[in-house]
Design a protein around this motif. Structure first.
Motif, PDB file in Angstrom:
ATOM      1  N   LEU A  26       7.581  13.798   2.602  1.00 44.76           N
ATOM      2  CA  LEU A  26       6.204  14.542   1.463  1.00 44.76           C
ATOM      3  C   LEU A  26       5.201  14.147   2.219  1.00 44.76           C
ATOM      4  CD1 LEU A  26       7.884  13.844  -1.892  1.00 44.76           C
ATOM      5  CD2 LEU A  26       7.490  16.056  -1.319  1.00 44.76           C
ATOM      6  N   ASP A  27       4.701  13.430   3.389  1.00 48.53           N
ATOM      7  CA  ASP A  27       4.052  12.887   3.387  1.00 48.53           C
ATOM      8  C   ASP A  27       3.625  11.172   2.855  1.00 48.53           C
ATOM      9  OD1 ASP A  27       2.312  12.307   5.334  1.00 48.53           O
ATOM     10  OD2 ASP A  27       0.896  13.826   4.772  1.00 48.53           O
ATOM     11  N   ILE A  28       4.175  11.366   2.039  1.00 50.69           N
ATOM     12  CA  ILE A  28       3.988  10.212   1.371  1.00 50.69           C
ATOM     13  C   ILE A  28       4.421   8.478   2.060  1.00 50.69           C
ATOM     14  CG2 ILE A  28       4.132   8.081  -0.177  1.00 50.69           C
ATOM     15  CD1 ILE A  28       5.327  11.162  -2.098  1.00 50.69           C
ATOM     16  N   GLY A  29       3.083   7.567   2.581  1.00 44.93           N
ATOM     17  CA  GLY A  29       3.819   6.207   3.384  1.00 44.93           C
ATOM     18  C   GLY A  29       3.228   5.124   2.771  1.00 44.93           C
ATOM     19  N   ILE A  30       4.431   4.557   3.384  1.00 45.46           N
ATOM     20  CA  ILE A  30       4.634   3.071   2.510  1.00 45.46           C
ATOM     21  C   ILE A  30       4.176   2.112   4.125  1.00 45.46           C
ATOM     22  CG2 ILE A  30       5.346   1.190   1.385  1.00 45.46           C
ATOM     23  CD1 ILE A  30       6.990   3.833   0.168  1.00 45.46           C
ATOM     24  N   PRO A  31       2.929   1.713   4.418  1.00 47.64           N
ATOM     25  CA  PRO A  31       2.330   0.981   5.505  1.00 47.64           C
ATOM     26  C   PRO A  31       3.654  -0.245   4.867  1.00 47.64           C
ATOM     27  CG  PRO A  31       1.195   1.368   4.407  1.00 47.64           C
ATOM     28  CD  PRO A  31       1.644   1.386   4.080  1.00 47.64           C
ATOM     29  N   VAL A  52       0.887  -1.010   0.031  1.00 51.13           N
ATOM     30  CA  VAL A  52      -0.226  -0.277  -0.343  1.00 51.13           C
ATOM     31  C   VAL A  52       0.381   1.141  -0.008  1.00 51.13           C
ATOM     32  CG1 VAL A  52      -1.716   1.360   1.531  1.00 51.13           C
ATOM     33  CG2 VAL A  52      -2.291  -1.054   0.983  1.00 51.13           C
ATOM     34  N   VAL A  53       0.040   2.364  -0.924  1.00 49.80           N
ATOM     35  CA  VAL A  53       1.365   3.806  -0.904  1.00 49.80           C
ATOM     36  C   VAL A  53       0.543   4.281  -0.235  1.00 49.80           C
ATOM     37  CG1 VAL A  53       2.205   5.090  -2.133  1.00 49.80           C
ATOM     38  CG2 VAL A  53       2.795   3.409  -2.495  1.00 49.80           C
ATOM     39  N   HIS A  54       0.465   5.279   0.703  1.00 53.91           N
ATOM     40  CA  HIS A  54      -0.804   6.768   1.301  1.00 53.91           C
ATOM     41  C   HIS A  54      -0.181   7.673   1.245  1.00 53.91           C
ATOM     42  CE1 HIS A  54      -3.239   3.662   3.863  1.00 53.91           C
ATOM     43  NE2 HIS A  54      -1.414   3.767   4.730  1.00 53.91           N
ATOM     44  N   LEU A  55      -1.171   8.592   0.454  1.00 58.93           N
ATOM     45  CA  LEU A  55      -0.441   9.886  -0.459  1.00 58.93           C
ATOM     46  C   LEU A  55      -1.349  10.975   0.017  1.00 58.93           C
ATOM     47  CD1 LEU A  55      -0.323   8.387  -4.513  1.00 58.93           C
ATOM     48  CD2 LEU A  55       1.837   9.409  -3.130  1.00 58.93           C
ATOM     49  N   PRO A  56      -0.925  12.053  -0.145  1.00 61.39           N
ATOM     50  CA  PRO A  56      -2.355  13.424  -0.046  1.00 61.39           C
ATOM     51  C   PRO A  56      -2.935  13.360  -0.808  1.00 61.39           C
ATOM     52  CG  PRO A  56      -0.203  13.478   1.065  1.00 61.39           C
ATOM     53  CD  PRO A  56       0.252  12.540   0.217  1.00 61.39           C
ATOM     54  N   VAL A  57      -4.442  14.220  -0.702  1.00 61.31           N
ATOM     55  CA  VAL A  57      -5.363  14.080  -1.697  1.00 61.31           C
ATOM     56  C   VAL A  57      -4.403  14.296  -3.576  1.00 61.31           C
ATOM     57  CG1 VAL A  57      -7.136  14.625  -2.850  1.00 61.31           C
ATOM     58  CG2 VAL A  57      -7.129  13.277  -0.312  1.00 61.31           C
ATOM     59  N   ALA A  58      -4.525  15.703  -3.295  1.00 57.97           N
ATOM     60  CA  ALA A  58      -3.959  16.518  -4.449  1.00 57.97           C
ATOM     61  C   ALA A  58      -2.595  15.443  -4.905  1.00 57.97           C
ATOM     62  CB  ALA A  58      -3.297  17.911  -4.273  1.00 57.97           C
ATOM     63  N   ARG A  59      -1.366  15.129  -4.691  1.00 59.07           N
ATOM     64  CA  ARG A  59      -0.641  13.908  -5.127  1.00 59.07           C
ATOM     65  C   ARG A  59      -1.067  12.988  -5.180  1.00 59.07           C
ATOM     66  NH1 ARG A  59       4.769  14.403  -5.189  1.00 59.07           N
ATOM     67  NH2 ARG A  59       4.452  16.350  -3.892  1.00 59.07           N
ATOM     68  N   ALA A  60      -2.208  12.327  -4.787  1.00 60.69           N
ATOM     69  CA  ALA A  60      -2.899  11.158  -4.983  1.00 60.69           C
ATOM     70  C   ALA A  60      -3.517  11.356  -6.761  1.00 60.69           C
ATOM     71  CB  ALA A  60      -3.503  10.456  -4.035  1.00 60.69           C
ATOM     72  N   GLU A  61      -4.523  12.507  -6.835  1.00 58.25           N
ATOM     73  CA  GLU A  61      -5.131  12.444  -7.836  1.00 58.25           C
ATOM     74  C   GLU A  61      -4.124  12.880  -9.131  1.00 58.25           C
ATOM     75  OE1 GLU A  61      -6.972  15.774  -6.610  1.00 58.25           O
ATOM     76  OE2 GLU A  61      -9.100  15.070  -6.331  1.00 58.25           O
ATOM     77  N   LYS A  62      -2.816  13.435  -8.842  1.00 57.40           N
ATOM     78  CA  LYS A  62      -2.276  13.106  -9.582  1.00 57.40           C
ATOM     79  C   LYS A  62      -1.371  12.015 -10.827  1.00 57.40           C
ATOM     80  CE  LYS A  62      -0.793  18.143  -9.978  1.00 57.40           C
ATOM     81  NZ  LYS A  62      -0.336  19.112 -10.413  1.00 57.40           N
ATOM     82  N   VAL A  63      -0.967  11.219  -9.508  1.00 51.74           N
ATOM     83  CA  VAL A  63      -0.778   9.504  -9.605  1.00 51.74           C
ATOM     84  C   VAL A  63      -1.436   9.363 -10.532  1.00 51.74           C
ATOM     85  CG1 VAL A  63       0.007   7.736  -8.490  1.00 51.74           C
ATOM     86  CG2 VAL A  63       1.055   9.647  -7.519  1.00 51.74           C
ATOM     87  N   ARG A  64      -3.160   9.405  -9.855  1.00 53.25           N
ATOM     88  CA  ARG A  64      -3.616   8.373 -10.344  1.00 53.25           C
ATOM     89  C   ARG A  64      -4.266   8.415 -12.187  1.00 53.25           C
ATOM     90  NH1 ARG A  64     -10.066   9.575  -9.808  1.00 53.25           N
ATOM     91  NH2 ARG A  64     -11.247   7.585 -11.558  1.00 53.25           N
ATOM     92  N   SER A  65      -3.743  10.361 -11.893  1.00 52.58           N
ATOM     93  CA  SER A  65      -4.398  10.186 -13.688  1.00 52.58           C
ATOM     94  C   SER A  65      -3.238  10.067 -14.917  1.00 52.58           C
ATOM     95  CB  SER A  65      -4.641  11.979 -13.509  1.00 52.58           C
ATOM     96  OG  SER A  65      -4.149  13.253 -15.150  1.00 52.58           O
ATOM     97  N   THR A  66      -1.720   9.990 -14.228  1.00 55.01           N
ATOM     98  CA  THR A  66      -0.442   9.320 -14.992  1.00 55.01           C
ATOM     99  C   THR A  66      -1.020   8.442 -15.252  1.00 55.01           C
ATOM    100  OG1 THR A  66       0.662  12.022 -13.526  1.00 55.01           O
ATOM    101  CG2 THR A  66       1.460   9.793 -14.226  1.00 55.01           C
ATOM    102  N   LEU A  67      -1.023   7.342 -14.464  1.00 55.03           N
ATOM    103  CA  LEU A  67      -1.158   6.491 -14.578  1.00 55.03           C
ATOM    104  C   LEU A  67      -2.425   5.162 -15.371  1.00 55.03           C
ATOM    105  CD1 LEU A  67      -1.488   4.451 -11.170  1.00 55.03           C
ATOM    106  CD2 LEU A  67       0.800   4.748 -12.459  1.00 55.03           C
ATOM    107  N   GLN A  68      -3.649   6.181 -16.036  1.00 55.55           N
ATOM    108  CA  GLN A  68      -4.489   6.473 -16.695  1.00 55.55           C
ATOM    109  C   GLN A  68      -4.179   6.794 -17.754  1.00 55.55           C
ATOM    110  OE1 GLN A  68      -7.512   8.693 -14.798  1.00 55.55           O
ATOM    111  NE2 GLN A  68      -9.122   6.530 -13.691  1.00 55.55           N
ATOM    112  N   GLN A  69      -3.149   8.083 -17.836  1.00 60.33           N
ATOM    113  CA  GLN A  69      -2.675   8.558 -19.134  1.00 60.33           C
ATOM    114  C   GLN A  69      -1.915   6.872 -19.417  1.00 60.33           C
ATOM    115  OE1 GLN A  69      -1.031  11.970 -18.648  1.00 60.33           O
ATOM    116  NE2 GLN A  69      -2.557  12.610 -17.810  1.00 60.33           N
ATOM    117  N   GLN A  70      -1.068   6.281 -18.430  1.00 55.79           N
ATOM    118  CA  GLN A  70      -0.008   4.608 -19.295  1.00 55.79           C
ATOM    119  C   GLN A  70      -0.728   3.831 -19.147  1.00 55.79           C
ATOM    120  OE1 GLN A  70       2.579   5.241 -15.901  1.00 55.79           O
ATOM    121  NE2 GLN A  70       3.776   6.875 -16.175  1.00 55.79           N
TER     122      GLN A  70
END
Length: 149
Positions: free
Chosen positions: A93-98, A41-59
């Motif tokens: 960057l407040d990105i967590g990896i449990p 699992v990777v926990h991300l702040p919302v704004a960064r997570a939305e950008k990651v999701r968008s980038t993954l979708q483009q790929q």
């Protein structure tokens, strides 16, 4: 299995196992997904997570993603663990990896409002391969948040 007919936590555990192939358990009245050597699992702040999701979708990549109020969580396949220097950057960057052995609470509902305070932005799919943890981390570091970083 019809999600509308699920009433108990045990029903949801069976649903997640059967429909999505996730190794969930019941703990303390909640559905818990253990972090293992096969599911990370990777926990991300919302704004960064939305950008990651968008980038993954483009790929043309999809990653199951849970939304909580201030953090979103991606499910990933642990292909490698970041080194100490990268972990330091991620923590800043407040990105967590449990860690393996911890667990993430999953919603007992497929709608937006669940008793757990989270919902699926992108639900898991039984036969979909999880993206590598390294790809989520690399993308998270590359996209920034758009707020000066």
């Amino acid at each position: 299995m019809n999600a509308d007919k699920l009433r108990t936590v045990d029903d949801w555990v069976s649903y997640y196992r059967h429909e999505f192939g996730l190794p969930v358990t019941e703990r303390g009245g909640f559905v818990m997904l253990p972090v293992t050597s096969r599911i990370g699992v990777v926990h991300l702040p919302v704004a960064r997570a939305e950008k990651v999701r968008s980038t993954l979708q483009q790929q043309y990549r999809e990653a199951p993603m849970l939304a909580r109020q201030i953090r979103w969580s991606f499910l990933a396949e642990p292909d490698s663990r970041p080194g100490d220097q990268v972990m330091e950057v991620l923590n800043g960057l407040d990105i967590g990896i449990p860690a393996v052995g911890s667990a993430v609470m999953l919603p007992t509902g497929l709608g937006r409002w669940t008793r757990e305070g989270c919902h699926w932005v992108t639900p898991p799919a039984r036969d979909s391969k999880l993206p590598p943890l390294s790809a989520i981390i690399t993308t998270a570091l590359a996209v920034g948040t758009g707020s000066g970083d």
